[in-house]
Design a protein around this motif. Sequence first.
Motif, short mmCIF file in Angstrom:
data_model
loop_
_atom_site.label_atom_id
_atom_site.label_comp_id
_atom_site.label_asym_id
_atom_site.label_seq_id
_atom_site.Cartn_x
_atom_site.Cartn_y
_atom_site.Cartn_z
N THR A 129 -9.52 1.11 -7.22
CA THR A 129 -8.11 0.74 -7.38
C THR A 129 -7.24 1.47 -6.35
O THR A 129 -6.35 0.86 -5.74
CB THR A 129 -7.63 1.09 -8.80
OG1 THR A 129 -8.44 0.42 -9.75
CG2 THR A 129 -6.17 0.68 -8.98
N PHE A 130 -7.52 2.75 -6.16
CA PHE A 130 -6.74 3.54 -5.21
C PHE A 130 -6.91 3.02 -3.79
O PHE A 130 -5.94 2.90 -3.05
CB PHE A 130 -7.17 5.01 -5.28
CG PHE A 130 -6.46 5.90 -4.30
CD1 PHE A 130 -5.13 6.27 -4.51
CD2 PHE A 130 -7.11 6.34 -3.15
CE1 PHE A 130 -4.47 7.08 -3.61
CE2 PHE A 130 -6.44 7.15 -2.24
CZ PHE A 130 -5.13 7.52 -2.47
N ARG A 131 -8.15 2.68 -3.42
CA ARG A 131 -8.40 2.18 -2.07
C ARG A 131 -7.70 0.83 -1.84
O ARG A 131 -7.14 0.57 -0.78
CB ARG A 131 -9.90 2.03 -1.83
CG ARG A 131 -10.68 3.34 -1.94
CD ARG A 131 -10.42 4.27 -0.77
NE ARG A 131 -11.22 5.48 -0.91
CZ ARG A 131 -10.75 6.67 -1.28
NH1 ARG A 131 -9.45 6.80 -1.55
NH2 ARG A 131 -11.53 7.72 -1.37
N VAL A 132 -7.75 -0.03 -2.87
CA VAL A 132 -7.08 -1.33 -2.76
C VAL A 132 -5.58 -1.14 -2.59
O VAL A 132 -4.94 -1.78 -1.74
CB VAL A 132 -7.37 -2.21 -3.99
CG1 VAL A 132 -6.46 -3.44 -4.01
CG2 VAL A 132 -8.83 -2.64 -4.00
N MET A 133 -4.99 -0.25 -3.41
CA MET A 133 -3.55 0.02 -3.32
C MET A 133 -3.20 0.63 -1.97
O MET A 133 -2.16 0.34 -1.39
CB MET A 133 -3.12 0.94 -4.45
CG MET A 133 -3.26 0.33 -5.84
SD MET A 133 -2.27 -1.18 -6.04
CE MET A 133 -0.61 -0.52 -5.90
N GLN A 134 -4.10 1.50 -1.47
CA GLN A 134 -3.88 2.13 -0.18
C GLN A 134 -3.90 1.09 0.94
O GLN A 134 -3.04 1.09 1.83
CB GLN A 134 -4.97 3.18 0.05
CG GLN A 134 -4.66 4.20 1.12
CD GLN A 134 -5.71 5.29 1.16
OE1 GLN A 134 -6.91 5.05 1.04
NE2 GLN A 134 -5.27 6.53 1.34
N GLU A 135 -4.88 0.18 0.89
CA GLU A 135 -4.97 -0.88 1.90
C GLU A 135 -3.77 -1.82 1.81
O GLU A 135 -3.25 -2.27 2.84
CB GLU A 135 -6.27 -1.67 1.70
CG GLU A 135 -7.52 -0.88 2.06
CD GLU A 135 -8.79 -1.63 1.72
OE1 GLU A 135 -8.68 -2.80 1.27
OE2 GLU A 135 -9.89 -1.07 1.90
N LEU A 136 -3.33 -2.10 0.58
CA LEU A 136 -2.16 -2.95 0.40
C LEU A 136 -0.91 -2.29 0.98
O LEU A 136 -0.11 -2.94 1.66
CB LEU A 136 -1.95 -3.24 -1.09
CG LEU A 136 -0.76 -4.13 -1.45
CD1 LEU A 136 -0.89 -5.50 -0.79
CD2 LEU A 136 -0.62 -4.28 -2.96
N ALA A 137 -0.77 -0.99 0.73
CA ALA A 137 0.39 -0.26 1.26
C ALA A 137 0.35 -0.24 2.79
O ALA A 137 1.40 -0.41 3.45
CB ALA A 137 0.40 1.16 0.72
N GLU A 138 -0.84 -0.06 3.36
CA GLU A 138 -0.96 -0.05 4.82
C GLU A 138 -0.66 -1.43 5.39
O GLU A 138 -0.01 -1.55 6.43
CB GLU A 138 -2.38 0.39 5.21
CG GLU A 138 -2.66 1.85 4.92
CD GLU A 138 -4.11 2.23 5.15
OE1 GLU A 138 -4.90 1.31 5.49
OE2 GLU A 138 -4.45 3.41 5.00
N SER A 139 -1.11 -2.47 4.68
CA SER A 139 -0.84 -3.84 5.12
C SER A 139 0.65 -4.13 5.07
O SER A 139 1.21 -4.74 6.01
CB SER A 139 -1.60 -4.83 4.24
OG SER A 139 -1.30 -6.16 4.59
N GLU A 140 1.30 -3.70 3.99
CA GLU A 140 2.74 -3.91 3.87
C GLU A 140 3.49 -3.14 4.94
O GLU A 140 4.50 -3.63 5.48
CB GLU A 140 3.21 -3.49 2.48
CG GLU A 140 2.76 -4.43 1.37
CD GLU A 140 3.22 -3.97 -0.01
OE1 GLU A 140 3.69 -2.82 -0.11
OE2 GLU A 140 3.08 -4.76 -0.96
N GLN A 141 3.00 -1.95 5.28
CA GLN A 141 3.65 -1.15 6.31
C GLN A 141 3.51 -1.82 7.67
O GLN A 141 4.46 -1.85 8.47
CB GLN A 141 3.03 0.25 6.35
CG GLN A 141 3.67 1.19 7.35
CD GLN A 141 5.15 1.39 7.11
OE1 GLN A 141 5.60 1.51 5.97
NE2 GLN A 141 5.93 1.42 8.18
N ARG A 142 2.32 -2.38 7.95
CA ARG A 142 2.13 -3.11 9.21
C ARG A 142 3.03 -4.33 9.26
O ARG A 142 3.63 -4.64 10.30
CB ARG A 142 0.66 -3.52 9.37
CG ARG A 142 -0.28 -2.37 9.67
CD ARG A 142 -1.64 -2.90 10.13
NE ARG A 142 -2.31 -3.66 9.09
CZ ARG A 142 -3.13 -3.14 8.21
NH1 ARG A 142 -3.38 -1.85 8.21
NH2 ARG A 142 -3.71 -3.91 7.29
N PHE A 143 3.12 -5.05 8.13
CA PHE A 143 3.97 -6.24 8.05
C PHE A 143 5.43 -5.87 8.30
O PHE A 143 6.13 -6.53 9.08
CB PHE A 143 3.81 -6.87 6.66
CG PHE A 143 4.69 -8.06 6.42
CD1 PHE A 143 4.50 -9.24 7.11
CD2 PHE A 143 5.73 -8.00 5.49
CE1 PHE A 143 5.30 -10.35 6.88
CE2 PHE A 143 6.54 -9.09 5.25
CZ PHE A 143 6.33 -10.28 5.95
#
Length: 265
Positions: A105-119
């Motif tokens: 769950t943490f890794r998914v949330m981390q990847e989502l946060a990184e994706s949102e930051q890139r976006f």
Amino acid sequence: FTVLPDLLFLFDGDGVILEYRARTDADLYIPPEVFLGRAFREVLPAEVAGLFHYAMQLAKETGDYCRFEYELPMPDGRQMRFECRLNCLPDGERYIAIVRDITKTFRVMQELAESEQRFRSLLENAPFPVIIARARDGVLLYGNTQAKRRFGFSGNEGVGMEAAQFYQNIEDRPRFLTTLWQQGCVQDWEIPMLDLQGKMYWALMSGSLVEYGGESAVMVSINDIRRRKQAEQELEQERRRLRERVKEQHCLHSVFAITEDDATP
């Protein structure tokens, strides 16, 4: 307890681990024969042990459970993240900790946060204005640097304003949204828009449906085409002048033709 994914630990006021429950010992950081009867500060990394010690104090002072997260390097080389909910038992002498593996769950949330930051970074550095408005009421949720410059915003000044006030012709917005809902996107619409001071300019707008902050939203890119419109107007004026000159030439040709006919004996 064997069907539960959580780990349970019972320990005394000194942090000595008295009992444990686990679905399988493979889920443990170290074997039970290593940690049973020993204080957590002896078997856990100092930073993690410090979190447990602080949580014990807090749980006893407040009478409520304390939640915290930590990471551990597992024997097989994996770095795993855990959530712990620690509470003091009614006797005030013992504590129970419920530990859950939240690595995935943490890794998914981390990847989502990184994706949102890139976006967000892409939007923020786009060479043209981009705004995001809530779909249900048109309230502005975001505007990039170019949008703030184009509309005259400073900071978050535009957030919370209604997108409708930036349309010169109010009927253009429902027409734009209807096409957007029907087709899923809108490409290169020429619309007269207004800036924050109410000054009109021509814009080339494209839009798509997105999700922003957990809500349905509309993302719109806006290109200022005033120079192009001015060039088109100047070109049209030049065409009109050219047509007038052509008419004049035809008139002169007709006059000369009549004059020559009259001069013929």
